[in-house]
Design a protein around this motif. Structure first.
Motif, mmCIF file in Angstrom:
data_model
loop_
_atom_site.group_PDB
_atom_site.id
_atom_site.type_symbol
_atom_site.label_atom_id
_atom_site.label_comp_id
_atom_site.label_asym_id
_atom_site.label_seq_id
_atom_site.Cartn_x
_atom_site.Cartn_y
_atom_site.Cartn_z
ATOM 1 N N LYS A 43 54.420 71.947 56.380
ATOM 2 C CA LYS A 43 54.091 71.595 55.003
ATOM 3 C C LYS A 43 52.593 71.467 55.604
ATOM 4 C CE LYS A 43 53.363 66.321 57.597
ATOM 5 N NZ LYS A 43 52.143 66.639 56.966
ATOM 6 N N LYS A 46 51.896 75.490 54.982
ATOM 7 C CA LYS A 46 52.582 76.717 53.741
ATOM 8 C C LYS A 46 52.776 77.754 54.153
ATOM 9 C CE LYS A 46 53.565 72.089 51.457
ATOM 10 N NZ LYS A 46 53.525 71.660 50.099
ATOM 11 N N SER A 65 58.911 70.215 54.101
ATOM 12 C CA SER A 65 58.230 68.316 53.302
ATOM 13 C C SER A 65 58.790 68.919 52.063
ATOM 14 C CB SER A 65 56.822 67.852 53.501
ATOM 15 O OG SER A 65 56.272 68.318 52.400
ATOM 16 N N THR A 66 58.855 69.960 50.822
ATOM 17 C CA THR A 66 59.800 70.220 50.154
ATOM 18 C C THR A 66 60.888 71.761 50.043
ATOM 19 O OG1 THR A 66 58.420 71.861 49.630
ATOM 20 C CG2 THR A 66 57.003 69.838 48.963
ATOM 21 N N GLU A 69 59.652 74.950 50.167
ATOM 22 C CA GLU A 69 59.506 75.303 51.327
ATOM 23 C C GLU A 69 60.504 75.826 52.665
ATOM 24 O OE1 GLU A 69 56.796 72.038 54.049
ATOM 25 O OE2 GLU A 69 56.367 71.326 51.737
ATOM 26 N N CYS A 351 45.647 69.667 56.363
ATOM 27 C CA CYS A 351 46.652 70.037 55.217
ATOM 28 C C CYS A 351 46.282 69.867 53.877
ATOM 29 C CB CYS A 351 47.886 68.317 55.849
ATOM 30 S SG CYS A 351 49.160 68.392 57.514
ATOM 31 N N ALA A 352 45.502 68.529 54.107
ATOM 32 C CA ALA A 352 45.041 68.350 52.347
ATOM 33 C C ALA A 352 44.258 69.330 51.921
ATOM 34 C CB ALA A 352 44.366 67.201 52.447
ATOM 35 N N ALA A 355 45.977 72.766 50.894
ATOM 36 C CA ALA A 355 46.906 72.764 49.868
ATOM 37 C C ALA A 355 45.650 73.182 48.648
ATOM 38 C CB ALA A 355 47.091 71.234 49.761
ATOM 39 N N GLN A 356 44.414 72.999 49.058
ATOM 40 C CA GLN A 356 43.669 73.274 47.560
ATOM 41 C C GLN A 356 43.325 74.894 47.726
ATOM 42 O OE1 GLN A 356 44.262 70.148 47.045
ATOM 43 N NE2 GLN A 356 41.802 70.286 45.970
ATOM 44 N N PHE A 357 44.296 75.465 48.459
ATOM 45 C CA PHE A 357 43.317 76.819 48.236
ATOM 46 C C PHE A 357 44.873 77.832 48.376
ATOM 47 C CE2 PHE A 357 39.642 75.514 50.418
ATOM 48 C CZ PHE A 357 38.572 76.258 50.423
ATOM 49 N N PRO A 358 45.367 78.807 47.317
ATOM 50 C CA PRO A 358 46.386 79.477 46.890
ATOM 51 C C PRO A 358 46.098 80.442 47.875
ATOM 52 C CG PRO A 358 43.733 79.628 45.334
ATOM 53 C CD PRO A 358 43.526 79.380 46.274
ATOM 54 N N ARG A 374 49.646 80.697 50.622
ATOM 55 C CA ARG A 374 50.065 80.000 51.049
ATOM 56 C C ARG A 374 51.112 79.488 49.148
ATOM 57 N NH1 ARG A 374 48.017 74.987 52.935
ATOM 58 N NH2 ARG A 374 49.825 74.266 51.157
ATOM 59 N N HIS A 376 51.982 76.781 46.970
ATOM 60 C CA HIS A 376 51.285 74.906 46.076
ATOM 61 C C HIS A 376 52.592 74.640 45.330
ATOM 62 C CE1 HIS A 376 49.115 74.070 42.979
ATOM 63 N NE2 HIS A 376 48.397 72.930 43.567
ATOM 64 N N GLY A 377 51.999 73.304 45.093
ATOM 65 C CA GLY A 377 53.386 72.734 44.241
ATOM 66 C C GLY A 377 54.514 72.620 44.631
ATOM 67 N N TRP B 279 50.883 62.346 48.115
ATOM 68 C CA TRP B 279 48.492 62.274 47.926
ATOM 69 C C TRP B 279 48.633 63.613 48.007
ATOM 70 C CZ3 TRP B 279 47.919 66.380 51.008
ATOM 71 C CH2 TRP B 279 47.720 66.549 52.479
ATOM 72 N N GLN B 318 51.821 62.587 53.210
ATOM 73 C CA GLN B 318 51.605 63.739 51.728
ATOM 74 C C GLN B 318 52.899 63.472 51.128
ATOM 75 O OE1 GLN B 318 51.071 67.492 54.084
ATOM 76 N NE2 GLN B 318 51.919 68.578 52.694
ATOM 77 N N PRO B 358 51.464 73.456 40.295
ATOM 78 C CA PRO B 358 51.108 74.667 39.053
ATOM 79 C C PRO B 358 51.301 74.061 37.760
ATOM 80 C CG PRO B 358 53.288 74.388 41.083
ATOM 81 C CD PRO B 358 52.161 73.436 40.646
ATOM 82 N N HIS B 376 44.618 77.934 39.681
ATOM 83 C CA HIS B 376 44.929 77.490 40.777
ATOM 84 C C HIS B 376 43.581 78.132 42.129
ATOM 85 C CE1 HIS B 376 46.955 75.793 44.993
ATOM 86 N NE2 HIS B 376 46.117 75.508 45.329
#
Lengths: 378, 378
Positions: A43, A46, A65-66, A69, A351-352, A355-358, A374, A376-377, B279, B318, B358, B376
């Protein structure tokens, strides 16, 4: 700063590969010496090249976490996957599909109702799901308390329903609120002892409970003994961040993720630098706000990564960051940091921010820069 | 709740299309009545169907916060684009490339050094860039003060360098700190008057300054007069959010963006619901924390969107959300919200929450759900 790095568009998420590899080796050696398997949590990054480095160093399987993933890791050849968020009926079909393709995806539950739903769906589709029971070892979130009668009921429901009870697992997330070794060691012991006790409760009832999985980065790096534990899960250690720095489990020179930013302006009277790294780049995470040292939106470093003492990303709008200096020291901001000059910002929470970057830009020791995509979503 | 919506994987970002269209019409009619053009900021939605609805309603051009947004809008046929973050030398080539393809991309600067860099690059490539001068109307971020001698110097550098000085622009971002109509009207007037005064200063020196661009959602919805202003920029009005609700420029029934979530567990003793919207789904934005009403990580609603008074997303890890109820009212949480049941969460800040996804799922009044991708990264 290498020419390749200078040519990058900003903001960009940089990984210092040497630091990352050092972090990976540190955790793996620690787990080896404590004689437990390490199941890294993907997580944080990613990102497959990061996960591959963790596996090459000795990690066994992955935590996700998803379910996205899980699909992502399995498509890369990682079959042993633990989805560490309580299962809901609506997600079981996706789990089944992955398992039918050969993924050894295990799931977790912390309630009788949750276990019953897994059994019902498993029996309907003739699938023996691999299930962990989630234990609450510190009261911070989900899981069953070890003394809750529901613990044995869940185990019984799963076994009677012909599911495979893999074991018990817990996450001492409240270790993030600590900042001294003694308290961290105590929390690690609490996490271990609680989860082992849960396993013993199940075994004493004549039910199988082969695995005991615990972990968070702070407890994994503080535990004195992991007796009775079979595997540890941890995520953020791969990059570390300012929150982990404040907790005391890493040094500034261990922080492997930073955001490369460009100076876009000045407010000289106020002593402000304006940059192109706002909260869209850093995330809104202010994890150090309640810690003993507040880094605002991040610690400012030179473009080469040297910490500029007292320089913080104090404010963040969507695509604007505001850097301030404490003390101001009569700097000539315009001369020292002209428009177009570059800085790096260390984030509160890797982690946060990641997550803002592709994609990341991974920097090797020879000045090479590698683009790593990485997820996303969901 | 429609079957299509029930079948969605969670977390999912839902757009209530009826509310969105109402918000778009409201702002457009207001700008029409104030006799200014509306140049919506795409940074909130980063989504073409949303932008198309704004343009269909009468918007003129678009504002962007990244050059990637500019490329995205231009590829969809929107040629009149204002990039509202101060230009740096490293981004000029990307601007040039877009302009050479036919995009009427205009840029901004707030310093002599910035203007000189634009002139140097423009002359080198035989390009007459369209440039706005950024004005600081409230001290919250970037821009030149109207009394700063650099204002005229920047105008002179641009004109002498054969660039096209389009006009002046400002953003009264400190309107986000207000919460009553009188203060909002005063801030709107301050934004207007300051920017118009800057234009007059430039014109008095015999230089051209045809356009005056102002805006933020709170000031745009509060201004009594926009005399001297030619266009308004605003973004978040298209969805609104809890921060805007607290400022007082929208009602609960105007909030068009929400996160659909699934209940994954309970901590009955504590009165907690656990959900799959942490989050990563909501963002870490806690914009209402300093306002008169703190909504924690979001206001909880039924799956159909009805506000559940006192129910908040109080905690967020997360991929875990913790919902609490105030007062607890002796609810039977397990019976009322069983595992697998669904809720919606209204976010603090639509720009930040949208960015975590996304794509959106846009819900029309007939129960149809449309998947709309969004941008994104950079």
């Amino acid at each position: 700063m290498s020419a390749t790095l200078l040519a990058l568009d900003t903001p960009a998420a940089l990984i210092d590969m040497a630091r990352m590899h050092r972090n990976i080796v540190r955790m793996q050696l620690r787990m080896d010496s404590l004689e437990v398997r390490l199941r890294p949590h993907v997580k944080t990054s990613k990102c497959l090249p990061v996960l591959r480095a963790q596996i090459a160093a000795g990690a066994a399987g992955v935590t996700v976490s998803t379910l996205k993933e899980a699909e992502y890791c399995f498509a890369d050849g990682v079959a042993d996957v633990l989805y560490a968020v309580a299962m809901t009926p609506g997600k079981l079909l996706q789990v089944l599909t992955l398992r039918r393709k050969g993924c050894r995806l295990s799931i977790i539950t912390d309630s009788v109702a949750g276990a019953q739903a897994i059994v019902a769906f498993g029996q309907q589709h003739d699938e023996c799901f691999e299930v962990w029971i989630e234990i609450d070892s510190d009261g911070h979130r989900s899981g069953l308390k070890v003394e809750d009668p529901a613990l044995l009921q869940v185990a019984q429901v799963l076994c009677a329903g012909s599911m495979q009870l893999v074991g018990v697992m817990t996450h001492a997330g409240s270790s993030y609120e600590l900042d001294n070794l003694q308290a961290l060691q105590a929390m690690a012991e609490q996490e271990r002892a609680t989860c082992v006790a849960a396993a013993q409760t199940i075994r004493a009832a004549g039910l199988p409970c082969p695995q005991v999985s615990v972990g968070s980065t702070p407890t994994a790096l503080s535990a004195l003994s992991l007796e009775g534990v079979t595997e540890v899960r941890a995520g953020v250690y791969v990059f570390f961040d300012l929150v982990m720095h404040n907790i005391g489990v890493c040094q500034p020179e261990d922080l492997a993720l930073s955001v490369l930013t460009t100076v876009i302006g000045h407010q000289v009277e106020k002593g402000w630098l304006l940059t192109d790294s706002g909260w869209m780049a850093m995330s809104r995470d202010r994890g150090t706000q309640k810690q003993h040292r507040d880094f605002a939106y991040g610690q400012v470093c030179t473009a080469d990564g040297n910490w500029i003492e007292g320089a913080l990303l104090s404010g963040a709008n969507q695509e604007h960051g505001i850097i301030t200096f404490e003390p101001e020291q009569g700097r000539d901001l315009v001369a020292q940091f002209p428009i177009g000059s570059r800085l790096r910002i260390l984030p509160n929470h890797a982690c946060a921010t990641g997550a803002q970057f592709p994609h990341y830009h991974a920097c090797d020791i020879d000045g090479g820069v590698h683009t790593w995509s990485r997820l996303h979503g969901w």
